[in-house]
Each structure stands twice: as structure tokens, then as C-alpha cells.
Design an enzyme around this catalytic site. Structure first.
Site: not given
Ligand code: ATP
Ligand code: MG
Length: 552
Positions: A28, A258, A268
Site C-alpha cells: 500500500e 511476518r 508502518k
Molecule cells: P499496513 O498496516 O499499512 O497494511 P503493512 O506493513 O502490512 O502495513 P503493506 O503495504 O500492506 O504494509 O504490505 C505489503 C506486503 O508486505 C503485505 O503482503 C504484507 O503482508 C507484507 N509485510 C508487511 N510487513 C511485513 C513483515 N514485517 N514481514 C513480512 N512481510 C510483511
């Protein structure tokens, strides 16, 4: 072989052509990517590449609130920097708004969605709690024609935010709360970074994500564990819309743990807060866990990819030791870094048996790990600087560096003996008078006699001034993903996470540029800061210490 690899291998065994493997990375654009995202997209791209399939970059831009094109640009830059190529497959959920809207109308017409007027509080109350069935909304049986009319008027902008939502009609008694008639569209009178004011209703993640996957022909939709409870919805929206009839391969969602990294905050929203409150210099502050921060700090894509491979992919949440990431960085930097000399806390040394104005240009190897890096010439003249810490007037037994009467090797130069200590009125050592053995030029023993220590130095006449920025962890607490009750991340900020130092560098270092990786011998790995350095006057960021603490 981790479980995602196994699943794909199994699918291939059951007839899926490997080249048909299609994954996506769906960030996002509401912030910059961090090391957790790198784990996700190394897996997304990695699985596609391994099978000869394709990975799409899809911006999941369904919530206009905090999304911005500057984040789109930074995400692109970071994924590319990490070495991945999505070709012409850069997609946006917002590209599908019209189609998604069409699927929503379809659901309404088939009696599988309805427009609901419950307030957010009522919505929650009706939904109920696990173990007890929820209460159906009074609008659940609104005739499709009426819902359709309201939905169209929602789109037309006739209603204020919050007045109506479109909900899927699934199962108010499901043990999974996500299945209790979830919202799929809400009114948001917010301008979108790509569609502007064209839309005033926006689809929810659960609705948009699975259908976007289906539209793109994704086969393996990999995401983090918190989406496990959303998976029934993922399947429901695909099964209950006409897209399912057009699909050769049904997309499937698989969840993995994660990345949580010690002393590192990965949310984030909270990183955004660090930036907004100016606790850090920006998203790309070298102390941030963002890829742009790590790039500025001197981490390499190869090291980060190696780290992502090493940590593997599992179904269990855990805390990964930051020392492992630093270990990977160090391993890569050891191979590629130029060796240079810099003095942080200078002590002047005068060479008594050297002529004023005489300069010897010595050969210094650029990288003992890489012969092709060649060598350079470094000046040596009557006055040099060594580290104050490499001299002791009254050394303990095990101190082998410089002390009165002792001999050390000056790296790439000469054996040097300390003959005299010069002090100021208050007794502080201000200068040493030393002599070198000219027969030891290059640092080689002329007669088989040995010295126990080699120290670094810079030539006083040739040295240039520079700045170094030394970083420590931004947080003092190891597990930042699980804070104690009532605590805030700001309670654990490390007040000493940044220290600036004035240093003296050998002449060749003045020309160092952002992107160069340098080992200051006996000190640490450094890289010139991409924002603070000026031509001829670099500001060095400490990337990582020389000493490896992983597994210790
Ligand atoms: P938000 O809370 O804004 O959704 P987010 O960290 O999930 O934050 P996204 O941009 O939705 O951000 O994440 C993109 C992809 O990265 C998603 O598939 C998410 O599952 C993955 N992702 C985010 N944080 C992690 C992490 N700490 N480890 C592994 N994958 C992650
Ligand atoms: Mg997310």
C-alpha cells in the site's frame, strides 16, 4: 525447503506448468518499504523466478487517506534496488475500480450483498462476539433493487460519509467474525492519488485484494499470518462473482510469519510517527529499518537478499536477531569494501629520523579479499596521526600497541618505536616522538624481529578532515513488536542512537562518493551519506562494526 516452496512444487507435480506460477507483491503506497516488506517481496519474486513464472508489482491503493505518489516512487526504487524486475506488470488496485464496482453490483443483484445503514457502533454490536451468533442487520433483507439503487446513489455522491455501507451477505453466525456480513464498500469523500475525485466510494481490502489477484491471474497469493482469518473471505468473493467462471487457475492465499527483528520497530504507522515527530531525519534516516534508510547506511541488496533467504519462511511468529542481518551485511562488505585508513581520536606523532619535507609514497592494498581492486599510494612524512587509544604511557602486561620504548608496525609503512612522550602543563600527552626503521619499509621485518601489533595512521600533511556519523539501535528494547501493557514505543527510544564525530581521513577518501563501501581499517564499515556529503567532503555513515556478534 520451506513450506511455500513445497506447496508450489506439489502444484507443479499435480500439473501446474511452472511458468504459470504467478505471484504479486502488493504494497500500500502509504509509507516506505522496510526490511519486513523485503522478506515478503524476496519471497514473491523468488518463487516466481525459481519456477520461471512472473511476479507483478501491484499497488494496493484502495484507501486514499494516506496514500501518495511519492510512496509509489520510493517503493518502485526500493524493489528495483533490491534487484527485482516486474517488467511491464506494474498494476494498481485503482485500475480495477470500475470492474470491482461491477462485481459489487453483481453480488447485489444475486442477493449476496446489501446496503446497510447501521452506524459503525451498531455494526460492531450486531456482529457480536465469537462463540455467539451475531444479530442480522435490519437491512439484511433489503430487496436487491433497492440496494442497487442506494449503491448507485452512493457512487453518485448523494450521501455523506458513514451514512451507508455495502455489505456482503454471508453468515451472521459464523465463528469467524470476518464472515459476518463484512463491509465491502464505504463512502469516502477523499481525493485519490490516481483517480482524483472520480470515486467517492472505495472497496475494502478483503474485497479488492482477492478479486485483483483473480483479474491478474495470480496463482499463489502470499501474505502474512494475520490474513489467515481473512482467507475464507478471499475464497468467498472469488467463488461468488462471475470472475470464477473465467479463471483457468483459481488464486489461493498462503500465509507465512511476518519478520520481527530485535531492536527494530516494523509498524508502518509507528514509523510514520517517527518521521512526523522528527525523531528521525526522514523515512530514509540510516537508523530506520526502511530499505531507503538501509541503502543510505550502506547495507547492500545482496546482503539483504541473503538475510531473507537465511531466515526462511515459516508459520510461526518469532523474533529474529538483528545480529544475523548485520552478519550478512558484514559478510558482503568484507568481499567488496575498499580498505582505507581514518583516525577518530588523533594523537600526533613526530618521526625524529625523518626529514622535513620528505614524503614517501607507499603502496597500500585496496582489498585483500579482491585482488582486482588493486592498490593505491599513500603519503608518509615527518608528522602522522595515530589513534590516541593505540598508545598507553603505562601499559598493562597484555597491551602490545604503542608505549614508551615499544615498537609497532604502521600499516603499509614502517616499524616504529616510541622514544619520547611530550605533555602539556596539565600532564596530558600531546605528542609522541618516535623513530622508524627505514629497512622495514612496507611493514616487513628487516631482520626477523617481530612486533606484536599493527596500527593504522594518517599522514598529517596529507590528511583531510571529514565527519563520521556513528549509529546505535534506535530502540533499547529487543522486542518492539510486543510492548508491555500501557507502554509506548517512545519510552524505548535510545538517546544515543546518533553520534557525530570529526575525523581525519587519508587523502584518497576525500573523493569517496555515496554508494562506495569502505572499511576504515580496525574500525568499522562506512559509506558516504547520500544527502549530507558534498564533492570532496564526504560525511561517512557507519554501516556496521567489524566485530561479528551473531551466534555469540
Ligand atoms: P499496513 O498496516 O499499512 O497494511 P503493512 O506493513 O502490512 O502495513 P503493506 O503495504 O500492506 O504494509 O504490505 C505489503 C506486503 O508486505 C503485505 O503482503 C504484507 O503482508 C507484507 N509485510 C508487511 N510487513 C511485513 C513483515 N514485517 N514481514 C513480512 N512481510 C510483511
Ligand atoms: Mg497491509
Amino acid at each position: 525447503m520451506h513450506f511455500i516452496r513445497q506447496i508450489i512444487a506439489e502444484d507443479v507435480k499435480n500439473g501446474l506448468p511452472p511458468a504459470a506460477v504467478r505471484t504479486r507483491f502488493p504494497p500500500e503506497p502509504n509509507g516506505c518499504l522496510h526490511i519486513g516488506h523485503a522478506k515478503a517481496f524476496c519471497l514473491d519474486f523468488g518463487m516466481a523466478i525459481e519456477n520461471g513464472g512472473l511476479c507483478n508489482l501491484r499497488f494496493d491503493d484502495t484507501n486514499p487517506d494516506k496514500e501518495d505518489t511519492r510512496f509509489v516512487d520510493s517503493i518502485r526504487e526500493d524493489v528495483r534496488w533490491m534487484g527485482f524486475d516486474w517488467g511491464d506488470r506494474e498494476f494498481y488496485a485503482s485500475d480495477y475500480f470500475e470492474r470491482l464496482y461491477g462485481f459489487a453490483e453483481e453480488l447485489i443483484q444475486n442477493g449476496k450483498a446489501y446496503v446497510c445503514t447501521l452506524s459503525p457502533e451498531e455494526f460492531k454490536e450486531y456482529r457480536g462476539v465469537p462463540g455467539q451468533p451475531g444479530k442480522p442487520s435490519p437491512h439484511r433483507d433489503r430487496p436487491p433493487a433497492e440496494s442497487l439503487d442506494l449503491f448507485r446513489r452512493m457512487r453518485a455522491g448523494e450521501f455523506e460519509e458513514g451514512r451507508y455501507v455495502l455489505r456482503a451477505k454471508i453468515d451472521m453466525s459464523s465463528p469467524n467474525l470476518h464472515m459476518r456480513d463484512p463491509a465491502i464498500y464505504r463512502i469516502k469523500k477523499e481525493s485519490h492519488h490516481r483517480t482524483g475525485s472520480k470515486w467517492c466510494i472505495y472497496p475494502m481490502y478483503d474485497f479488492a485484494h482477492c478479486l485483483s489477484d483473480a483479474i491478474e491471474g495470480i496463482t499463489h497469493s502470499l501474505c502474512t499470518l494475520e490474513f489467515e482469518v481473512h482467507r475464507p473471505l478471499y475464497d468467498w468473493f472469488i467463488e461468488n462473482t462471475s470472475i470464477s467462471k473465467t479463471l483457468k487457475i483459481r488464486p489461493r492465499q498462503y500465509e507465512f510469519a511476518r519478520l520481527n527483528l530485535s531492536y527494530t520497530m516494523m509498524s508502518k504507522r509507528k514509523l510514520q510517527q517517527l518521521v512526523a515527530e522528527k525523531i528521525v531525519e526522514g523515512w530514509d534516516d540510516p537508523r530506520m529499518p526502511t530499505l531507503s534508510g538501509m541503502r543510505r547506511r550502506g547495507y547492500t541488496p545482496a546482503a539483504i537478499r541473503e538475510f531473507c533467504e537465511k531466515i526462511g519462511v515459516t508459520k510461526f511468529n518469532s523474533l529474529t536477531d538483528l545480529a544475523l542481518l548485520e552478519h550478512c551485511v558484514r559478510q558482503d562488505l568484507n568481499k567488496i569494501s575498499l580498505r582505507r585508513m581514518a583516525v577518530f581520536d588523533p594523537l600526533e606523532v613526530e618521526i625524529s629520523n625523518w626529514n622535513e619535507g620528505e614524503t614517501d609514497w607507499l603502496d597500500a592494498v585496496n582489498n585483500p579479499e579482491d585482488e582486482s581492486a588493486g592498490s593505491r599510494k599513500i603519503p608518509f612524512s615527518k608528522r602522522i596521526y595515530i589513534e590516541r587509544g593505540d598508545f598507553m604511557e603505562n601499559p598493562p602486561k597484555k597491551f602490545f600497541r604503542l608505549s614508551p620504548g615499544s615498537e609497532v608496525r604502521l600499516r603499509y609503512a614502517y616499524f616504529m618505536r616510541c622514544d619520547e612522550v611530550v605533555k602539556d602543563a596539565s600532564g596530558n600527552v600531546v605528542r609522541l616522538i618516535c623513530s622508524v626503521d627505514r629497512a622495514s619499509r612496507g611493514g616487513n621485518s628487516p631482520d626477523g624481529r617481530r612486533v606484536k601489533a599493527t596500527i593504522h595512521w594518517v599522514d598529517a600533511a596529507g590528511a583531510k578532515k571529514a565527519k563520521a556519523r556513528l549509529f546505535e539501535n534506535l530502540f533499547t528494547r529487543a522486542d518492539m513488536s510486543d510492548l508491555p501493557e500501557g507502554a509506548d514505543f517512545e519510552d524505548f527510544l535510545n538517546p544515543r542512537s546518533l553520534e557525530e564525530r570529526d575525523i581525519l581521513i587519508e587523502p584518497a577518501l576525500a573523493e569517496a562518493k555515496a554508494g562506495d563501501h569502505i572499511q576504515f581499517e580496525r574500525n568499522a564499515y562506512f559509506t558516504p551519506d547520500s544527502k549530507l556529503s558534498a564533492p570532496g567532503s564526504p560525511v561517512f555513515n557507519r554501516t556496521v562494526a567489524l566485530k561479528d556478534s551473531y551466534g555469540k
